[in-house]
Design a protein around this motif. Structure first.
Motif, PDB file in Angstrom:
ATOM      1  N   THR A 105     -59.276  20.014 -72.792  1.00 16.63           N
ATOM      2  CA  THR A 105     -58.445  18.874 -72.430  1.00 16.63           C
ATOM      3  C   THR A 105     -59.069  18.121 -71.265  1.00 16.63           C
ATOM      4  OG1 THR A 105     -56.445  20.049 -73.116  1.00 16.63           O
ATOM      5  CG2 THR A 105     -56.153  18.148 -71.666  1.00 16.63           C
ATOM      6  N   LEU A 106     -59.300  16.837 -71.441  1.00 14.14           N
ATOM      7  CA  LEU A 106     -59.892  16.038 -70.374  1.00 14.14           C
ATOM      8  C   LEU A 106     -58.868  15.808 -69.263  1.00 14.14           C
ATOM      9  CD1 LEU A 106     -61.945  13.349 -72.354  1.00 14.14           C
ATOM     10  CD2 LEU A 106     -62.730  15.506 -71.363  1.00 14.14           C
ATOM     11  N   LEU A 107     -59.322  15.922 -68.016  1.00 13.76           N
ATOM     12  CA  LEU A 107     -58.466  15.701 -66.854  1.00 13.76           C
ATOM     13  C   LEU A 107     -58.679  14.291 -66.316  1.00 13.76           C
ATOM     14  CD1 LEU A 107     -59.067  19.135 -65.080  1.00 13.76           C
ATOM     15  CD2 LEU A 107     -57.082  18.460 -66.444  1.00 13.76           C
ATOM     16  N   PRO A 108     -57.687  13.718 -65.629  1.00  7.12           N
ATOM     17  CA  PRO A 108     -57.830  12.347 -65.113  1.00  7.12           C
ATOM     18  C   PRO A 108     -58.892  12.269 -64.024  1.00  7.12           C
ATOM     19  CG  PRO A 108     -55.838  13.371 -64.266  1.00  7.12           C
ATOM     20  CD  PRO A 108     -56.370  14.300 -65.298  1.00  7.12           C
ATOM     21  N   SER A 109     -59.793  11.316 -64.162  1.00  8.45           N
ATOM     22  CA  SER A 109     -60.823  11.124 -63.141  1.00  8.45           C
ATOM     23  C   SER A 109     -60.198  10.520 -61.886  1.00  8.45           C
ATOM     24  CB  SER A 109     -61.936  10.210 -63.662  1.00  8.45           C
ATOM     25  OG  SER A 109     -61.416   8.951 -64.025  1.00  8.45           O
ATOM     26  N   SER A 110     -60.842  10.762 -60.736  1.00 12.40           N
ATOM     27  CA  SER A 110     -60.314  10.284 -59.457  1.00 12.40           C
ATOM     28  C   SER A 110     -61.436   9.768 -58.584  1.00 12.40           C
ATOM     29  CB  SER A 110     -59.574  11.413 -58.720  1.00 12.40           C
ATOM     30  OG  SER A 110     -58.489  11.893 -59.465  1.00 12.40           O
ATOM     31  N   ASP A 111     -61.122   8.762 -57.766  1.00 11.48           N
ATOM     32  CA  ASP A 111     -62.062   8.271 -56.760  1.00 11.48           C
ATOM     33  C   ASP A 111     -61.960   9.161 -55.527  1.00 11.48           C
ATOM     34  OD1 ASP A 111     -62.862   6.148 -58.378  1.00 11.48           O
ATOM     35  OD2 ASP A 111     -61.226   4.876 -57.671  1.00 11.48           O
ATOM     36  N   LEU A 112     -63.111   9.567 -54.983  1.00 11.88           N
ATOM     37  CA  LEU A 112     -63.129  10.496 -53.861  1.00 11.88           C
ATOM     38  C   LEU A 112     -63.676   9.880 -52.578  1.00 11.88           C
ATOM     39  CD1 LEU A 112     -64.429  13.690 -55.713  1.00 11.88           C
ATOM     40  CD2 LEU A 112     -62.059  13.020 -55.248  1.00 11.88           C
ATOM     41  N   GLY A 113     -64.117   8.631 -52.631  1.00 12.84           N
ATOM     42  CA  GLY A 113     -64.620   7.985 -51.418  1.00 12.84           C
ATOM     43  C   GLY A 113     -66.029   8.425 -51.077  1.00 12.84           C
ATOM     44  N   SER A 114     -66.294   8.595 -49.787  1.00 10.56           N
ATOM     45  CA  SER A 114     -67.640   8.949 -49.315  1.00 10.56           C
ATOM     46  C   SER A 114     -67.746  10.462 -49.121  1.00 10.56           C
ATOM     47  CB  SER A 114     -67.946   8.236 -47.994  1.00 10.56           C
ATOM     48  OG  SER A 114     -67.930   6.835 -48.176  1.00 10.56           O
ATOM     49  N   ILE A 115     -68.785  11.034 -49.727  1.00  9.63           N
ATOM     50  CA  ILE A 115     -69.029  12.477 -49.636  1.00  9.63           C
ATOM     51  C   ILE A 115     -70.523  12.717 -49.488  1.00  9.63           C
ATOM     52  CG2 ILE A 115     -68.870  14.704 -50.831  1.00  9.63           C
ATOM     53  CD1 ILE A 115     -66.432  13.696 -52.267  1.00  9.63           C
ATOM     54  N   LEU A 116     -70.895  13.573 -48.544  1.00 12.08           N
ATOM     55  CA  LEU A 116     -72.293  13.983 -48.347  1.00 12.08           C
ATOM     56  C   LEU A 116     -73.227  12.793 -48.156  1.00 12.08           C
ATOM     57  CD1 LEU A 116     -72.580  16.885 -50.985  1.00 12.08           C
ATOM     58  CD2 LEU A 116     -71.997  17.034 -48.557  1.00 12.08           C
ATOM     59  N   GLY A 117     -72.706  11.735 -47.543  1.00 10.87           N
ATOM     60  CA  GLY A 117     -73.525  10.562 -47.287  1.00 10.87           C
ATOM     61  C   GLY A 117     -73.594   9.586 -48.439  1.00 10.87           C
ATOM     62  N   PHE A 118     -72.848   9.840 -49.509  1.00  9.38           N
ATOM     63  CA  PHE A 118     -72.824   8.950 -50.673  1.00  9.38           C
ATOM     64  C   PHE A 118     -71.486   8.223 -50.728  1.00  9.38           C
ATOM     65  CE2 PHE A 118     -75.574  12.533 -51.924  1.00  9.38           C
ATOM     66  CZ  PHE A 118     -76.751  11.848 -52.223  1.00  9.38           C
ATOM     67  N   ASP A 119     -71.527   6.952 -51.094  1.00 13.39           N
ATOM     68  CA  ASP A 119     -70.314   6.153 -51.222  1.00 13.39           C
ATOM     69  C   ASP A 119     -69.826   6.131 -52.670  1.00 13.39           C
ATOM     70  OD1 ASP A 119     -70.359   5.476 -48.509  1.00 13.39           O
ATOM     71  OD2 ASP A 119     -71.693   3.758 -48.873  1.00 13.39           O
ATOM     72  N   ASN A 120     -68.554   5.768 -52.817  1.00 12.39           N
ATOM     73  CA  ASN A 120     -67.933   5.570 -54.133  1.00 12.39           C
ATOM     74  C   ASN A 120     -68.050   6.804 -55.028  1.00 12.39           C
ATOM     75  OD1 ASN A 120     -67.385   2.807 -53.448  1.00 12.39           O
ATOM     76  ND2 ASN A 120     -69.506   2.303 -53.975  1.00 12.39           N
ATOM     77  N   CYS A 121     -67.872   7.962 -54.444  1.00 16.06           N
ATOM     78  CA  CYS A 121     -67.940   9.189 -55.235  1.00 16.06           C
ATOM     79  C   CYS A 121     -66.681   9.335 -56.096  1.00 16.06           C
ATOM     80  CB  CYS A 121     -68.096  10.405 -54.328  1.00 16.06           C
ATOM     81  SG  CYS A 121     -69.642  10.425 -53.389  1.00 16.06           S
ATOM     82  N   TYR A 122     -66.813  10.033 -57.185  1.00 17.93           N
ATOM     83  CA  TYR A 122     -65.682  10.252 -58.086  1.00 17.93           C
ATOM     84  C   TYR A 122     -65.865  11.582 -58.814  1.00 17.93           C
ATOM     85  CZ  TYR A 122     -68.942   8.675 -61.732  1.00 17.93           C
ATOM     86  OH  TYR A 122     -70.022   8.545 -62.581  1.00 17.93           O
ATOM     87  N   CYS A 123     -64.801  12.015 -59.483  1.00 17.71           N
ATOM     88  CA  CYS A 123     -64.867  13.291 -60.195  1.00 17.71           C
ATOM     89  C   CYS A 123     -64.330  13.139 -61.611  1.00 17.71           C
ATOM     90  CB  CYS A 123     -64.080  14.369 -59.448  1.00 17.71           C
ATOM     91  SG  CYS A 123     -62.323  14.025 -59.289  1.00 17.71           S
ATOM     92  N   GLU A 124     -64.839  13.970 -62.488  1.00 17.78           N
ATOM     93  CA  GLU A 124     -64.369  14.066 -63.866  1.00 17.78           C
ATOM     94  C   GLU A 124     -64.247  15.544 -64.204  1.00 17.78           C
ATOM     95  OE1 GLU A 124     -67.149  11.954 -66.283  1.00 17.78           O
ATOM     96  OE2 GLU A 124     -66.379   9.977 -65.699  1.00 17.78           O
ATOM     97  N   GLY A 125     -63.284  15.883 -65.065  1.00 17.91           N
ATOM     98  CA  GLY A 125     -63.105  17.293 -65.372  1.00 17.91           C
ATOM     99  C   GLY A 125     -62.409  17.540 -66.682  1.00 17.91           C
TER     100      GLY A 125
END
Length: 235
Positions: A82-102
Motif C-alpha cells: 500500500t502506497l503511503l502519502p508523500s510529504s515535504d520535509l524541508g531542508s535536511i543534511l544541507g539539501f533543500d526541498n526534501c521529501y519522502c515516499e513510502g
C-alpha cells in the motif's frame, strides 16, 4: 312502494358508508406517505460520502458507496504494498526541498525513502506505527555544529529496534550503524540480534541501548561506524 321514511334511511346509510370508505383510504394514503418520508430521512450522507440507512431498490444508481482505496503496487515477490502519502520535509543534511515516499506491507510494516530536491535518495526509515511520516529526527549528536538525521527503525521479521544516523560528509551521504564492540565489552558477552534494542530518545536528545535484562546504557556517536550510503541497499 317504498315510503319516504325508508328511502331517506337508505340514502343516509349509503352516504355514511361512502364517507367511511373515503376516510379509510385517506388514512392509509397518509400512513404510506409517512413511512416513505421516514425511510428517506433515515438515509444520511456521512462525511466520507457513504450513504447510511436503507437503500431504495430500482430507480437509478443504487451504488451509494464512495470509499476510495489507497493505491497499491505489487513487489518483485508478487506481494501487494500500500502506497503511503508523500510529504515535504524541508531542508535536511544541507539539501533543500526534501521529501519522502513510502509504502506499507500486509503486516503494517512501513518503508520510507527520503529524497533531496533533485530526487536523489539520501536516507531511509522503516518500522511500525509510522504511516503518516517517517520516524526521523534532526539533531547535532557529535557537537560539530552540523545536524545529523537520526532514524528509528524496527525490523519486521524479529521486531528488533535499531538507530541509523545519516550525515553529509563533504557532499557524500554516509550512514552510521551501531557497533556492538564497546557494549559487548561492557556487558561481558556477545550480543545477538534480538537480545537488545537501540533507539533515539528525543526528550533526552540521546541514543539509548536496552539489554534483554532491562538494563539501559547511553550510546555515544563514537559507538557508530559510518560508511557510504548506497540507495536501495539493505541496512
Amino acid at each position: 312502494m317504498i315510503n319516504a321514511k325508508k328511502l331517506t334511511a337508505i340514502v343516509l346509510g349509503c352516504s355514511l358508508l361512502f364517507l367511511i370508505c373515503s376516510c379509510s383510504n385517506e388514512t392509509a394514503k397518509a400512513e404510506d406517505e409517512e413511512i416513505n418520508e421516514s425511510s428517506e430521512s433515515e438515509s444520511v450522507e456521512t462525511e466520507d460520502g457513504r450513504i447510511d440507512g436503507p437503500m431504495i431498490v430500482g430507480g437509478g444508481n443504487t451504488d451509494y458507496t464512495i470509499n476510495p482505496t489507497a493505491e497499491t503496487i505489487i513487489d518483485e515477490y508478487g506481494i501487494a504494498q500500500t502506497l503511503l502519502p508523500s510529504s515535504d520535509l524541508g531542508s535536511i543534511l544541507g539539501f533543500d526541498n526534501c521529501y519522502c515516499e513510502g509504502y506499507m506491507d500486509v503486516i503494517g510494516h512501513c518503508n520510507w525513502t527520503i529524497y533531496n530536491g533533485d530526487g536523489d535518495e539520501i536516507a531511509c526509515q522503516f518500522g511500525f506505527d509510522c504511516e503518516d511520516v517517517p520516524e526521523c529526527y534532526v539533531a547535532d549528536l557529535d557537537g560539530d555544529g552540523e545536524n545529523e538525521l537520526i532514524c528509528n527503525c524496527t525490523y519486521g521479521a524479529d521486531g528488533a529496534q535499531r538507530v541509523f544516523i545519516f550525515r553529509n560528509n563533504a557532499g557524500i551521504i554516509e550512514v552510521g550503524s551501531f557497533d556492538e564492540t564497546r557494549m559487548e565489552r561492557e556487558i561481558g558477552e556477545e550480543l545477538s540480534a534480538i537480545s537488545y534494542n537501540v533507539f533515539y530518545d528525543e526528550a533526552q536528545n540521546s541514543i539509548v541501548f536496552v539489554y534483554i535484562t532491562g538494563n539501559e546504557y547511553s550510546i555515544l556517536p563514537d559507538d557508530f561506524s559510518f560508511s557510504n550510503y548506497v540507495p536501495g541497499e539493505a541496512i
